[in-house]
Scaffold this motif. Structure first.
Motif, short mmCIF file in Angstrom:
data_model
loop_
_atom_site.label_atom_id
_atom_site.label_comp_id
_atom_site.label_asym_id
_atom_site.label_seq_id
_atom_site.Cartn_x
_atom_site.Cartn_y
_atom_site.Cartn_z
N ASN A 10 0.82 -1.21 0.00
CA ASN A 10 0.00 0.00 0.00
C ASN A 10 0.86 1.26 0.00
OD1 ASN A 10 -2.47 -1.33 -0.02
ND2 ASN A 10 -2.66 -1.34 2.20
N GLN A 11 1.93 1.25 0.77
CA GLN A 11 2.77 2.43 0.86
C GLN A 11 3.65 2.64 -0.36
OE1 GLN A 11 4.95 2.05 4.53
NE2 GLN A 11 3.23 2.72 5.79
N SER A 12 4.20 1.56 -0.89
CA SER A 12 5.16 1.71 -1.98
C SER A 12 4.51 1.67 -3.36
CB SER A 12 6.23 0.62 -1.89
OG SER A 12 5.64 -0.67 -2.05
N ARG A 13 3.36 1.00 -3.48
CA ARG A 13 2.80 0.81 -4.82
C ARG A 13 1.34 1.20 -4.93
NH1 ARG A 13 5.01 -4.97 -6.72
NH2 ARG A 13 4.47 -4.06 -8.72
N GLY A 14 0.76 1.69 -3.84
CA GLY A 14 -0.60 2.19 -3.89
C GLY A 14 -1.62 1.15 -3.43
N TYR A 15 -2.78 1.67 -3.07
CA TYR A 15 -3.83 0.81 -2.52
C TYR A 15 -4.45 -0.11 -3.56
CZ TYR A 15 -3.46 3.71 1.62
OH TYR A 15 -2.97 4.35 2.74
N GLN A 16 -4.43 0.26 -4.82
CA GLN A 16 -4.97 -0.63 -5.85
C GLN A 16 -4.14 -1.91 -5.93
OE1 GLN A 16 -5.13 1.74 -9.42
NE2 GLN A 16 -7.10 2.63 -8.88
N MET A 17 -2.82 -1.76 -5.87
CA MET A 17 -1.96 -2.94 -5.88
C MET A 17 -2.14 -3.74 -4.58
SD MET A 17 -0.43 -3.01 -8.76
CE MET A 17 -1.99 -2.34 -9.41
N GLY A 18 -2.35 -3.01 -3.47
CA GLY A 18 -2.60 -3.71 -2.21
C GLY A 18 -3.87 -4.53 -2.25
N ASP A 19 -4.91 -3.97 -2.87
CA ASP A 19 -6.17 -4.71 -3.00
C ASP A 19 -5.99 -5.95 -3.88
OD1 ASP A 19 -7.44 -2.92 -1.41
OD2 ASP A 19 -8.40 -1.81 -3.03
N LYS A 20 -5.21 -5.81 -4.94
CA LYS A 20 -5.00 -6.97 -5.81
C LYS A 20 -4.18 -8.05 -5.11
CE LYS A 20 -3.97 -8.33 -10.52
NZ LYS A 20 -3.67 -9.69 -10.07
N TYR A 21 -3.25 -7.62 -4.30
CA TYR A 21 -2.46 -8.58 -3.51
C TYR A 21 -3.37 -9.36 -2.55
CZ TYR A 21 0.39 -9.83 0.58
OH TYR A 21 0.96 -10.47 1.65
N ILE A 22 -4.25 -8.66 -1.84
CA ILE A 22 -5.19 -9.33 -0.95
C ILE A 22 -6.08 -10.30 -1.73
CG2 ILE A 22 -7.24 -8.95 0.49
CD1 ILE A 22 -4.73 -8.32 1.96
N HIS A 23 -6.54 -9.86 -2.89
CA HIS A 23 -7.39 -10.72 -3.72
C HIS A 23 -6.66 -11.98 -4.15
CE1 HIS A 23 -9.00 -12.09 -7.63
NE2 HIS A 23 -10.18 -11.77 -7.11
N ASP A 24 -5.40 -11.85 -4.52
CA ASP A 24 -4.64 -13.01 -4.99
C ASP A 24 -4.32 -13.97 -3.85
OD1 ASP A 24 -4.75 -11.98 -7.49
OD2 ASP A 24 -2.69 -11.28 -7.58
N VAL A 25 -4.01 -13.43 -2.66
CA VAL A 25 -3.79 -14.31 -1.51
C VAL A 25 -5.07 -15.07 -1.17
CG1 VAL A 25 -3.24 -14.38 0.95
CG2 VAL A 25 -1.93 -12.90 -0.57
N ALA A 26 -6.21 -14.39 -1.24
CA ALA A 26 -7.50 -15.04 -0.98
C ALA A 26 -7.75 -16.16 -1.99
CB ALA A 26 -8.62 -14.01 -1.04
N GLU A 27 -7.39 -15.92 -3.22
CA GLU A 27 -7.57 -16.95 -4.25
C GLU A 27 -6.69 -18.17 -3.97
OE1 GLU A 27 -7.75 -17.25 -9.14
OE2 GLU A 27 -6.98 -15.44 -8.15
N MET A 28 -5.46 -17.93 -3.51
CA MET A 28 -4.57 -19.05 -3.16
C MET A 28 -5.15 -19.85 -1.99
SD MET A 28 -0.66 -17.66 -3.61
CE MET A 28 -0.84 -16.18 -2.65
N VAL A 29 -5.66 -19.15 -0.99
CA VAL A 29 -6.25 -19.83 0.17
C VAL A 29 -7.46 -20.65 -0.27
CG1 VAL A 29 -7.44 -19.47 2.37
CG2 VAL A 29 -5.41 -18.11 1.81
N VAL A 75 11.35 19.34 -4.51
CA VAL A 75 11.47 18.26 -5.50
C VAL A 75 10.23 17.35 -5.40
CG1 VAL A 75 12.82 16.27 -6.23
CG2 VAL A 75 13.97 18.34 -5.38
N VAL A 76 9.62 17.07 -6.55
CA VAL A 76 8.42 16.22 -6.60
C VAL A 76 8.81 14.85 -7.14
CG1 VAL A 76 6.07 15.96 -7.45
CG2 VAL A 76 7.00 18.25 -7.02
N VAL A 77 8.53 13.81 -6.35
CA VAL A 77 8.84 12.43 -6.73
C VAL A 77 7.51 11.67 -6.88
CG1 VAL A 77 10.00 10.30 -6.05
CG2 VAL A 77 11.00 12.52 -5.44
N ALA A 78 7.42 10.91 -7.95
CA ALA A 78 6.25 10.04 -8.14
C ALA A 78 6.65 8.63 -7.70
CB ALA A 78 5.80 10.05 -9.59
N GLU A 79 6.01 8.13 -6.64
CA GLU A 79 6.34 6.78 -6.17
C GLU A 79 5.26 5.79 -6.63
OE1 GLU A 79 6.20 6.21 -1.93
OE2 GLU A 79 4.79 7.87 -1.65
N GLY A 80 5.67 4.54 -6.67
CA GLY A 80 4.74 3.48 -7.09
C GLY A 80 4.45 3.49 -8.57
#
Length: 628
Positions: free
Chosen positions: A241-260, A572-577
């Motif tokens: 969530n912090q490094s790649r955004g909440y959308q990626m965090g949601d997909k990670y949760i979804h994929d772990v749920a699918e594995m379970v 300085v403006v940095v775009a993360e994720g």
């Protein structure tokens, strides 16, 4: 039917009563006529034979009047005080005179005896008829009651063909079909709504409420044997969530749920639930210990494939326990929590089975405390770095440094879990101090004339802990030669929760000539208030802003506004994720200063052989296959 029978019975009774009244009238009239004839004959005989005795005749025939005249003169005159009723003319004979030669007799019979007899007979007859009608009605009602009970039973049992009325049978049969159809539709709708209410929308698994219901039912079953409770924790959700955004965090949760979910398919009646943001539960009724090993073998295969495809190390940890239906709920959960704690402090992506009862929550927390203290005492930390690639040669980007922890056996631990445990046990200050000291020591080893900068993440604890702030200021002053090459990052939401403490922190860092950075910047217009008050050296755009370019033009305009304001203020403006070439190109067109993400480089271990100058100025590597 009973009312109809009653009406008919009393109608017939009324007719019979009238008929009986007529018959009794004529019977009484005949009896009165016979008495009148006898009286007439006796009076005539007594007058003819000159044996007339008026008093005897009056008493014998109950006369109310007797007058005898001979040759125009009255020889006997009797008139009783009884009034002549109008009814008397109905029942008594009208001809009550006797005339012969020189004698004239007139008399009147009393109507009272005849009327009394008639009234008694009529009342007796009517009462008898009414009682007979009532008896007949009661017999019919009993028969009808039996028929009604039979009909009611037939309707309740839905045996409409047994009803004696064809029309009623047809109506009820039709109504039953319509009701069955409506009931079926209603049940389907209810089941759909129950399913929707019981399903977690992100993962498609059952939610926490359904878990509570099923777990309670399992404990109330009367069957013997054991069941399995497992708790699986997604260990990297906060980092993603912090490094790649909440959308990626949601997909990670979804994929772990699918594995379970895939892992439990081979077990009968097994169910998986999402019970919190990063936690899943598994419930296997009638499960055995050997099934836990089989389940985790399947889960491990999926995790390994997942790690290879998406460059994750820590995916999830699992804690299991066996329970019976005569155990208390809190005891079962205590064992499961302790098993999860042991798993998280064991091999990476491992699992643990807790069989014996624990001392509850305290034993699990004691284990966590000992684990955190062991990490601090051994300085069991590994540093990783991720370059921030400059898009403008006039600015100085930096390397963001991440801390990873490991056990005595060299197994990696979940950073998120360790930080949370340290916070619970008031060890976060010591842990953060150890991390910062390790980063400064590593920088001294790798500096070798390079002016590269290291980014250090601070937690919310840095705002509220006075002892940490004093330690940080002394540490930066003691390392004044490298302080300008350190960048301290802290999340915008943490800063906005306590602006006065944030100003104090930024003031201490600024006086030490170190740099400040606000990460996950851009939650709204209020972000500019924080920006104005703190005046950071860097701001890092929230990854969610950079992932909405294709379908959200407002995000594009918001980023453009942030960049324009920052350039005017020298920030300085940095775009993360940043995850794709398309995102990177969009940001280049907006004149972003630097980008960070998998499109630039993934995090790598910060070993003593890393050349900071080369990493700082080197070209961006080719993008790898990216998660999501």
């Amino acid at each position: 039917m009973s009312i109809s029978a009653q009406n008919k019975a009393f109608g017939v009774a009324a007719i019979l009563s009238l008929v009986c009244l007529g018959v009794l009238y004529f019977v009484s009239r005949g009896e009165v006529s016979r008495v009148a004839d006898q009286a007439r004959e006796r009076i005539e005989a007594s007058v003819t034979n000159s044996s007339f005795d008026g008093v005897l005749l009056v008493n014998e025939y109950n006369l109310t009047e007797l007058k005898v005249e001979k040759n125009g003169s009255s020889i006997y005159n009797y008139s009783a005080p009884e009034l002549q009723s109008p009814v008397a003319s109905i029942i008594l004979p009208l001809d009550n005179t006797i005339s012969s030669n020189d004698v004239k007799v007139s008399y009147s019979l009393s109507p009272s005896p005849a009327l009394k007899d008639l009234l008694i007979r009529v009342c007796t007859a009517v009462v008898s008829i009414l009682l007979s009608a009532a008896f007949a009605v009661s017999i019919v009602s009993k028969n009808n009651e039996k028929d009604i009970l039979d009909m009611r039973k037939a309707i309740v049992d839905k045996r409409y063909e047994d009803l004696p009325y064809e029309e009623l049978t047809q109506v009820l049969t039709k109504q039953e079909k319509e009701n069955s159809t409506k009931l079926k539709d209603a049940l389907e709708k209810v089941e759909t709504l129950e399913t929707q209410a019981a399903i977690d929308p992100l993962t498609g698994l059952f939610n926490r409420n359904m878990f509570k219901r099923d777990f309670t039912r399992e404990l109330t079953k009367q069957t013997n044997g054991t069941s399995i409770l497992g708790i699986i924790r997604s260990s990297s959700v906060q980092d993603i969530n912090q490094s790649r955004g909440y959308q990626m965090g949601d997909k990670y949760i979804h994929d772990v749920a699918e594995m379970v979910n895939n892992a439990i398919k081979s077990f009968n009646n097994a169910k998986a639930y999402r019970i919190s943001g990063s936690d899943f539960a598994i419930l296997i009724p009638g499960g055995k210990e050997e099934q836990i090993m089989l389940l985790n073998q399947d889960l491990k295969v999926q995790i390994e494939s997942f790690r290879k495809d998406f460059d994750f190390d820590s995916i999830c940890y699992s804690g299991y326990t066996l329970f019976t239906n005569n155990e208390r709920e809190e005891v079962i959960f205590s064992r499961a929590d302790f098993a999860l704690a042991r798993a998280q402090t064991g091999p990476i992506n491992g699992y643990y089975v807790q069989k014996e009862d624990t001392e509850g929550y305290l034993q699990g927390e004691m284990h966590w405390r000992q684990t955190v203290l062991d990490i601090i005492n051994r300085k069991a930390i590994t540093l990783y770095y991720q370059p921030i690639r400059s898009m403008n040669i006039s600015i100085r980007p930096y390397f963001e440094i991440y801390a990873r922890f490991f056990t005595k056996d060299g197994e990696s631990l979940s950073t998120e879990s360790i930080l949370a445990a340290a916070l619970r046990h008031d060890l976060l200050v010591r842990l953060e101090e150890m991390i910062i000291e390790s980063i400064i020591a590593k920088y001294r080893k790798l500096q070798k004339g390079s002016d590269a900068r290291f980014g250090i993440n601070l937690s919310a604890n840095a705002l509220i802990s006075t002892s940490f702030l004093l330690w940080l200021e002394r540490t930066l002053l003691r390392n004044a030669d490298i302080a300008p090459n350190l960048v301290f990052e802290i999340d915008e939401q943490i800063l906005s929760s306590n602006v006065m403490a944030a100003e104090r922190l930024f003031s201490i860092i600024g006086r030490s000539h170190a740099n400040t950075s606000i990460s996950h910047f851009g939650h709204g217009i209020e972000s500019f208030t924080i920006y104005r008050d703190l005046k950071p050296n860097y701001i890092k755009l929230d990854p969610n802003l950079c992932q909405k370019f294709d379908n959200d033009l407002s995000s594009l305009q918001f980023i453009r506004m942030i960049i324009e304001v920052s350039h005017r203020l020298g920030c300085v403006v940095v775009a993360e994720g940043v995850e794709s070439i398309a995102q990177k190109q969009h940001l280049e067109n907006l004149y972003i200063d630097a980008v960070q993400g998998y499109v630039v480089a993934k995090p790598a271990e910060l070993t003593d052989e890393v050349d900071l100058e080369k990493e700082k100025n080197g070209p961006a590597p080719e993008p790898r296959p990216m998660y999501g």
